[in-house]
Each structure stands twice: as C-alpha cells, then as structure tokens.
Design an enzyme around this catalytic site. Structure first.
Site, PDB file in Angstrom:
ATOM      1  N   TYR A 132      53.469  14.508  23.560  1.00 22.87           N
ATOM      2  CA  TYR A 132      54.186  13.256  23.347  1.00 22.87           C
ATOM      3  C   TYR A 132      55.420  13.420  22.486  1.00 22.87           C
ATOM      4  O   TYR A 132      55.500  14.270  21.616  1.00 22.87           O
ATOM      5  CB  TYR A 132      53.272  12.164  22.788  1.00 22.87           C
ATOM      6  CG  TYR A 132      52.565  12.460  21.491  1.00 22.87           C
ATOM      7  CD1 TYR A 132      52.973  11.863  20.309  1.00 22.87           C
ATOM      8  CD2 TYR A 132      51.449  13.281  21.456  1.00 22.87           C
ATOM      9  CE1 TYR A 132      52.294  12.085  19.123  1.00 22.87           C
ATOM     10  CE2 TYR A 132      50.760  13.517  20.277  1.00 22.87           C
ATOM     11  CZ  TYR A 132      51.195  12.921  19.111  1.00 22.87           C
ATOM     12  OH  TYR A 132      50.526  13.144  17.938  1.00 22.87           O
ATOM     13  N   ASP A 170      38.530   9.324  11.999  1.00 18.23           N
ATOM     14  CA  ASP A 170      38.628   8.245  12.973  1.00 18.23           C
ATOM     15  C   ASP A 170      37.390   7.358  12.985  1.00 18.23           C
ATOM     16  O   ASP A 170      37.475   6.172  13.295  1.00 18.23           O
ATOM     17  CB  ASP A 170      38.920   8.788  14.369  1.00 18.23           C
ATOM     18  CG  ASP A 170      40.355   9.264  14.506  1.00 18.23           C
ATOM     19  OD1 ASP A 170      41.184   8.963  13.613  1.00 18.23           O
ATOM     20  OD2 ASP A 170      40.659   9.957  15.488  1.00 18.23           O
TER      21      ASP A 170
END
Length: 183
Positions: A132, A170
């Site tokens: 990305y 996370d």
C-alpha cells in the site's frame, strides 16, 4: 483504469487495464493525473509499505490521527485478502459504516481509502503479500485503532473467531466509541 465508487463517499475500487500477450501482462498500477481526474482527490503518495502474512492473519483496524492522518491505496501482490475500510470521520453521514472488498493477485484490483478511515485486512489464501501507498508519513504517536470485532460495526470477516490470528496489540484496541478521534 476503471474507478468504481463504493457505498461510502471517497472510497474507490480501481480495476486496472491489463494488457496480456504470450509474454505475460503489463498494467499501469498508478497514475497521479488519472487518479485525480477520476476521484477529484488531490492525493500525493509519499510512502510505500508491504507486508507478508499467512492465512487467517487479521491486521487492523488501524489509522493515524490529526496532521498525520493517511489516505491509502492498497493492493495484493500475491494471494487474496478481505480488505475493510471503516468511516471514522466524526461529521460523516456514514460514520461507523464500512466497505469490504476482495483483493487478490488474480483480480489485480486496488482499493483507495481516504483520510478519516480505519483500515484492516484478513488473509484468505495460504499466504498473501499486501502492498500500500500512503499520502503521509507514519508517526507512532499518531496511531489509532478500533477493535476488529466491535459489535457496533458488525463486520463480517468471513472467518470464525477461532481461525483468526491477531496480534496482542490489535486484540486490545478500543471499540469505536472509545477510540481516538481521527481529527
């Protein structure tokens, strides 16, 4: 390139024009002029990132806050992922809504995620290489996150909870209501 609007304003799926012949293929993966004309967004990418993960790895939901907020153009170089963008712009009419896109090396599609979105992905193939572009530099002090299984978001990850491989960081992210404000 074909730019496809999604149900959330500002997010686009980008289908490349792939030219194939007996040697393989060629495609233009990004052209700033074409991108800006199609989306109306003056994005200038400054950082590229890449990760490699195995099946069941869920990375996210991450974002950067304030002046370090980031727009991203994501794609898969090998394998297949379910990519998720959650609108966390406080004044947005789609706040708390998400877009999900299947990205793979086979379809070569890309997904544009503007600033003001939490982002994450789940690896669906045995392995995946995820790439990305970001329009702003990473800043550790500006990290934000939302819990991947926040009940108010109701994201369908297409995997059972016991199949997911998630970092401790996370697993400890706050729900959207308690997450850092993007701006």
């Amino acid at each position: 390139m074909n730019f496809i609007s999604t149900k959330i304003e500002g997010c686009y799926i980008i289908e490349p024009n792939i030219i194939k012949d007996d040697r393989g293929y060629f495609m233009e993966s990004f052209n700033e002029n074409t991108f800006q004309k199609a989306t109306g967004q003056g994005v200038h990418f400054v950082q590229d990132n890449q990760s490699f993960s195995t099946k069941g790895v869920l990375r996210g939901l991450h974002y950067q806050v304030g002046e370090h907020s980031q727009a991203k153009l994501v794609r898969v170089l090998s394998g297949k992922v379910l990519d998720i963008a959650v609108d966390i712009r406080p004044d947005s009419k789609t706040f708390g809504k998400y877009v999900s896109v299947f990205l793979s090396a086979e379809n070569q599609n890309q997904f544009f995620i503007p600033r003001g979105f939490a982002h994450g992905f789940l690896v669906l193939s045995d392995t995946a290489t995820f790439f990305y572009k970001c329009d702003n530099y990473y800043n550790k002090e500006s990290e934000g996150g939302v819990l991947y299984n926040d009940k108010t978001l109701n994201i369908d990850w297409n995997f059972s909870e016991n199949e997911l491989i998630i970092s401790e960081k996370d697993k400890k992210q706050p729900i959207l209501e308690k997450a850092r404000k993007v701006w």
